[in-house]
Design a protein around this motif. Structure first.
Motif, PDB file in Angstrom:
ATOM      1  N   TRP A   1       0.819  -1.205   0.000  1.00 33.95           N
ATOM      2  CA  TRP A   1       0.000   0.000   0.000  1.00 33.95           C
ATOM      3  C   TRP A   1       0.853   1.254   0.000  1.00 33.95           C
ATOM      4  N   ARG A   2       2.068   1.184   0.571  1.00 37.80           N
ATOM      5  CA  ARG A   2       2.967   2.332   0.535  1.00 37.80           C
ATOM      6  C   ARG A   2       3.637   2.470  -0.826  1.00 37.80           C
ATOM      7  N   LEU A   3       3.899   1.340  -1.489  1.00 43.33           N
ATOM      8  CA  LEU A   3       4.473   1.411  -2.826  1.00 43.33           C
ATOM      9  C   LEU A   3       3.505   2.063  -3.795  1.00 43.33           C
ATOM     10  N   TYR A   4       2.253   1.660  -3.729  1.00 43.64           N
ATOM     11  CA  TYR A   4       1.303   2.119  -4.730  1.00 43.64           C
ATOM     12  C   TYR A   4       0.744   3.499  -4.445  1.00 43.64           C
ATOM     13  N   GLU A   5       0.891   3.988  -3.220  1.00 45.57           N
ATOM     14  CA  GLU A   5       0.462   5.359  -2.970  1.00 45.57           C
ATOM     15  C   GLU A   5       1.363   6.337  -3.740  1.00 45.57           C
ATOM     16  N   GLN A   6       2.572   5.894  -4.123  1.00 43.95           N
ATOM     17  CA  GLN A   6       3.435   6.736  -4.936  1.00 43.95           C
ATOM     18  C   GLN A   6       2.799   7.028  -6.292  1.00 43.95           C
ATOM     19  N   LEU A   7       1.970   6.116  -6.783  1.00 41.54           N
ATOM     20  CA  LEU A   7       1.319   6.327  -8.072  1.00 41.54           C
ATOM     21  C   LEU A   7       0.286   7.443  -7.986  1.00 41.54           C
ATOM     22  N   PHE A   8      -0.249   7.682  -6.801  1.00 38.56           N
ATOM     23  CA  PHE A   8      -1.147   8.811  -6.626  1.00 38.56           C
ATOM     24  C   PHE A   8      -0.369  10.126  -6.679  1.00 38.56           C
ATOM     25  N   ARG A   9       0.876  10.087  -6.245  1.00 32.59           N
ATOM     26  CA  ARG A   9       1.710  11.286  -6.259  1.00 32.59           C
ATOM     27  C   ARG A   9       2.352  11.505  -7.630  1.00 32.59           C
ATOM     28  N   GLN A  10       2.544  10.407  -8.378  1.00 31.18           N
ATOM     29  CA  GLN A  10       3.143  10.490  -9.708  1.00 31.18           C
ATOM     30  C   GLN A  10       2.252   9.747 -10.715  1.00 31.18           C
ATOM     31  N   PRO A  11       1.072  10.289 -11.015  1.00 30.93           N
ATOM     32  CA  PRO A  11       0.101   9.565 -11.855  1.00 30.93           C
ATOM     33  C   PRO A  11       0.609   9.264 -13.254  1.00 30.93           C
ATOM     34  N   GLU A  12       1.634   9.981 -13.697  1.00 34.79           N
ATOM     35  CA  GLU A  12       2.175   9.703 -15.027  1.00 34.79           C
ATOM     36  C   GLU A  12       2.819   8.323 -15.106  1.00 34.79           C
ATOM     37  N   LEU A  13       3.138   7.730 -13.951  1.00 37.52           N
ATOM     38  CA  LEU A  13       3.736   6.395 -13.918  1.00 37.52           C
ATOM     39  C   LEU A  13       2.694   5.287 -13.919  1.00 37.52           C
ATOM     40  N   LEU A  14       1.431   5.650 -13.724  1.00 33.12           N
ATOM     41  CA  LEU A  14       0.398   4.651 -13.464  1.00 33.12           C
ATOM     42  C   LEU A  14       0.220   3.664 -14.608  1.00 33.12           C
ATOM     43  N   GLY A  15       0.044   4.182 -15.834  1.00 38.27           N
ATOM     44  CA  GLY A  15      -0.246   3.310 -16.967  1.00 38.27           C
ATOM     45  C   GLY A  15       0.828   2.266 -17.197  1.00 38.27           C
ATOM     46  N   ASP A  16       2.081   2.717 -17.242  1.00 40.26           N
ATOM     47  CA  ASP A  16       3.185   1.788 -17.488  1.00 40.26           C
ATOM     48  C   ASP A  16       3.323   0.777 -16.357  1.00 40.26           C
ATOM     49  N   SER A  17       3.134   1.234 -15.111  1.00 35.68           N
ATOM     50  CA  SER A  17       3.257   0.345 -13.968  1.00 35.68           C
ATOM     51  C   SER A  17       2.188  -0.745 -13.996  1.00 35.68           C
ATOM     52  N   MET A  18       0.955  -0.358 -14.270  1.00 40.93           N
ATOM     53  CA  MET A  18      -0.131  -1.335 -14.281  1.00 40.93           C
ATOM     54  C   MET A  18      -0.003  -2.301 -15.460  1.00 40.93           C
ATOM     55  N   ASP A  19       0.438  -1.792 -16.609  1.00 44.41           N
ATOM     56  CA  ASP A  19       0.650  -2.667 -17.773  1.00 44.41           C
ATOM     57  C   ASP A  19       1.740  -3.699 -17.477  1.00 44.41           C
ATOM     58  N   ALA A  20       2.831  -3.241 -16.870  1.00 42.60           N
ATOM     59  CA  ALA A  20       3.931  -4.159 -16.555  1.00 42.60           C
ATOM     60  C   ALA A  20       3.483  -5.222 -15.565  1.00 42.60           C
ATOM     61  N   GLU A  21       2.735  -4.818 -14.557  1.00 40.31           N
ATOM     62  CA  GLU A  21       2.274  -5.793 -13.573  1.00 40.31           C
ATOM     63  C   GLU A  21       1.334  -6.813 -14.210  1.00 40.31           C
ATOM     64  N   HIS A  22       0.455  -6.344 -15.098  1.00 45.35           N
ATOM     65  CA  HIS A  22      -0.463  -7.272 -15.764  1.00 45.35           C
ATOM     66  C   HIS A  22       0.310  -8.279 -16.617  1.00 45.35           C
ATOM     67  N   ARG A  23       1.331  -7.822 -17.325  1.00 47.35           N
ATOM     68  CA  ARG A  23       2.126  -8.734 -18.157  1.00 47.35           C
ATOM     69  C   ARG A  23       2.832  -9.778 -17.291  1.00 47.35           C
ATOM     70  N   GLU A  24       3.365  -9.338 -16.158  1.00 47.69           N
ATOM     71  CA  GLU A  24       4.052 -10.276 -15.262  1.00 47.69           C
ATOM     72  C   GLU A  24       3.079 -11.310 -14.702  1.00 47.69           C
ATOM     73  N   HIS A  25       1.910 -10.866 -14.300  1.00 37.96           N
ATOM     74  CA  HIS A  25       0.893 -11.808 -13.813  1.00 37.96           C
ATOM     75  C   HIS A  25       0.502 -12.803 -14.898  1.00 37.96           C
ATOM     76  N   LEU A  26       0.350 -12.304 -16.118  1.00 41.33           N
ATOM     77  CA  LEU A  26      -0.049 -13.169 -17.226  1.00 41.33           C
ATOM     78  C   LEU A  26       1.006 -14.238 -17.493  1.00 41.33           C
ATOM     79  N   LEU A  27       2.282 -13.870 -17.424  1.00 33.61           N
ATOM     80  CA  LEU A  27       3.355 -14.843 -17.646  1.00 33.61           C
ATOM     81  C   LEU A  27       3.343 -15.940 -16.578  1.00 33.61           C
TER      82      LEU A  27
END
Length: 257
Positions: free
Chosen positions: A172-198
């Motif tokens: 929860w502390r890692l992801y609160e950074q995405l609220f402070r830096q929303p420009e990172l959100l899309g790439d971060s979520m896409d990367a996590e989805h790809r890793e989960h899919l693999l």
């Protein structure tokens, strides 16, 4: 900290069943989304008033948060969101590497078609959650996916230990950074989805080595975020990885470790 406005989903949940599980789900989601940061006091009276429920389900929900490891009760002061030390975070990180790696191997050998179907449902549900307002839901889905994979190994004691480690690992502390830096959100979520899919693809073909490798790669990437977002020294993170990763075969170790 000012209370955030209730989402339509939260309002619907409280109106439908204003009991401890509903309140727990709302508070749990807000912690994962960073709306209640580490160290934040969870005032029983304020929460009850804000949600429009009695004190009893709020008190019981706070007890559930403490039991889950996301909050701590301080004598004579109340309940606050946990703020684990760097040492505690690193120990939880090491346990995640150890337990998720072991569970991935067991899951690849034992996973059922029914559980694979559940994993794909979770992947599908999370794929489109790329907005800041989706973050709480996305975090819950991610935890459900990880927990379901660990449960698929067929060892309830391992699963219980994993949940304890996961609740100390401060996602929860890692992801609160995405609220402070929303420009990172899309790439971060896409990367996590790809890793989960693999990971799920490796489980689907019942490949233990690939499942372990993909899982360790994914968790190691969370380790990189400990440095980037929380300032935990890289050498301490690497030392923990060096302690744990050799327990797995070289072929199962992440390439970027």
């Amino acid at each position: 900290m000012a209370e955030a406005a209730l989402s339509a989903l939260e309002v619907q949940s409280v109106r439908r069943k204003p009991l401890k599980d509903d309140v727990f789900d709302i508070l749990h989601s807000r912690i994962l989304a960073g709306q209640y940061p580490a160290g934040q006091w969870l005032r029983q009276e304020e929460i009850a008033t804000h949600l429009g429920v009695s004190m009893t389900p709020v008190r019981e929900a706070l007890d559930l948060l403490v039991f889950a490891g996301l909050a701590e009760r301080v004598p004579y002061r109340g309940v606050r969101v946990c703020e684990p030390s760097n040492e505690e975070i690193l120990n939880a990180y090491g346990l995640r590497l150890l337990l998720e790696g072991a569970a991935a191997r067991g899951a690849a050998l034992r996973i059922t078609d029914e559980r694979l179907a559940v994993l794909h449902q979770l992947l599908d549900a999370g794929e489109s959650l790329v907005r800041l307002e989706d973050m709480a839901h996305a975090r819950v889905l991610s935890r459900e996916l990880h927990s379901s994979i660990v449960a698929a190994c067929g060892n309830p004691l391992l699963h219980k230990a994993y949940l304890a480690a996961l609740n100390t690992f401060p996602d929860w502390r890692l992801y609160e950074q995405l609220f402070r830096q929303p420009e990172l959100l899309g790439d971060s979520m896409d990367a996590e989805h790809r890793e989960h899919l693999l990971i799920v693809e490796a489980l689907e073909v019942r490949d233990p080595a690939a499942a372990v490798q993909r899982t360790l790669e994914h968790v190691v990437n969370r380790g990189h975020e400990l440095e980037a977002y929380l300032g935990i020294p890289a050498e301490a993170i690497h030392a923990k990885e060096t302690e744990i990763l050799p327990l797995f075969t070289m072929g199962a170790m992440p390439e970027n470790s």
